[in-house]
Enzyme design. Structure first.
Site, short mmCIF file in Angstrom:
data_model
loop_
_atom_site.label_atom_id
_atom_site.label_comp_id
_atom_site.label_asym_id
_atom_site.label_seq_id
_atom_site.Cartn_x
_atom_site.Cartn_y
_atom_site.Cartn_z
N LYS A 57 0.83 -1.21 0.00
CA LYS A 57 0.00 0.00 0.00
C LYS A 57 0.87 1.26 0.00
O LYS A 57 0.69 2.15 -0.82
CB LYS A 57 -0.95 0.01 1.21
CG LYS A 57 -1.97 1.12 1.14
CD LYS A 57 -2.73 1.29 2.43
CE LYS A 57 -2.12 2.43 3.22
NZ LYS A 57 -2.83 2.76 4.43
N ASP A 84 -6.50 0.66 0.46
CA ASP A 84 -6.63 1.01 1.88
C ASP A 84 -8.02 0.56 2.32
O ASP A 84 -8.73 -0.14 1.58
CB ASP A 84 -6.40 2.52 2.11
CG ASP A 84 -7.58 3.35 1.64
OD1 ASP A 84 -8.44 2.83 0.88
OD2 ASP A 84 -7.67 4.51 2.04
#
Ligand code: SF4
Length: 208
Positions: A117, A136
């Site tokens: 991420k 996310d």
């Protein structure tokens, strides 16, 4: 076809979606992204100006004792782990990459505190490199609500999205879903009546 419709609605709803973490350099974005774990972007943006005034470069972060840095970032939560990641990340960036945040996924993943991420945020927003799709909590939730994935594991969600979303859209797409998650498609009480995607959405927890 359905995915294309979703993308065109997102374009109308969030044409200028971008990263909400303030930064001036790829290194600052890496720091802000590490700090943003379990913390709001707003809080991170309150902390980073003072932090970057005190530690202007990766060399400064690499040299600070972890416990000192932990005090400086206390209000972002999980400060001991984050301080350890930041000092480790700085030391790697300084020693291995001459103080420049690297530009490939493989190199990014070698940096302490940077999982996919974080790597996708920095590569996409700071460098415009679409190595993958940022997943996310907003991207994960909305992708499931819109049946773009059935998975819960972020890496598998990302793989599903990379098959559905055309590569030139990867960076903007995650910014748009994050914007949507904040504006309308919240976890607990989504505002479905106002959502342009309503007719395309079959989410069980839809409210309309
Ligand atoms: S209709 Fe509701 S649940 Fe579906 S995408 Fe829109 S806000 Fe989210």
């Amino acid at each position: 076809m359905r995915a294309a419709e979703i993308l065109s609605h997102l374009d109308r709803m969030y044409p200028n979606a971008t990263c909400a973490l303030n930064h001036r350099t790829p290194w600052e974005l890496l720091v802000a992204t590490i700090l943003s774990a379990q913390c709001t972007d707003k809080r991170v943006n309150e902390v980073t100006p003072g932090l970057f005034a005190q530690y202007p470069t990766p060399w400064d972060f690499a040299a600070v004792p972890t416990e000192v840095l932990a005090r400086d970032i206390r209000s972002t939560g999980f400060f001991n782990n984050k301080a350890k990641s930041l000092v480790g990340a700085a030391q790697r960036v300084v020693k291995e990459y001459g103080g420049e945040v690297p530009k490939t996924m493989e190199e990014m993943l070698s940096i302490p505190g940077a999982a996919r991420k974080t790597a996708n945020v920095v590569l996409g927003t700071a460098y415009g490199i679409a190595a993958g799709i940022v997943v996310d909590t907003h991207v994960a939730r909305i992708s499931r609500r819109l049946d773009l994935t059935v998975n819960t594991d972020p890496v598998r969600i990302e793989q599903d999205l990379m098959e559905i979303v055309p590569e030139p859209r990867w960076i903007l797409f995650s910014h748009q879903l994050i914007a949507h998650g904040r504006a309308l498609c919240m976890a607990r009480a989504p505002e479905c009546e106002q959502c342009e995607l309503n007719a395309l959405c079959y989410a069980e927890d839809k409210r309309a």
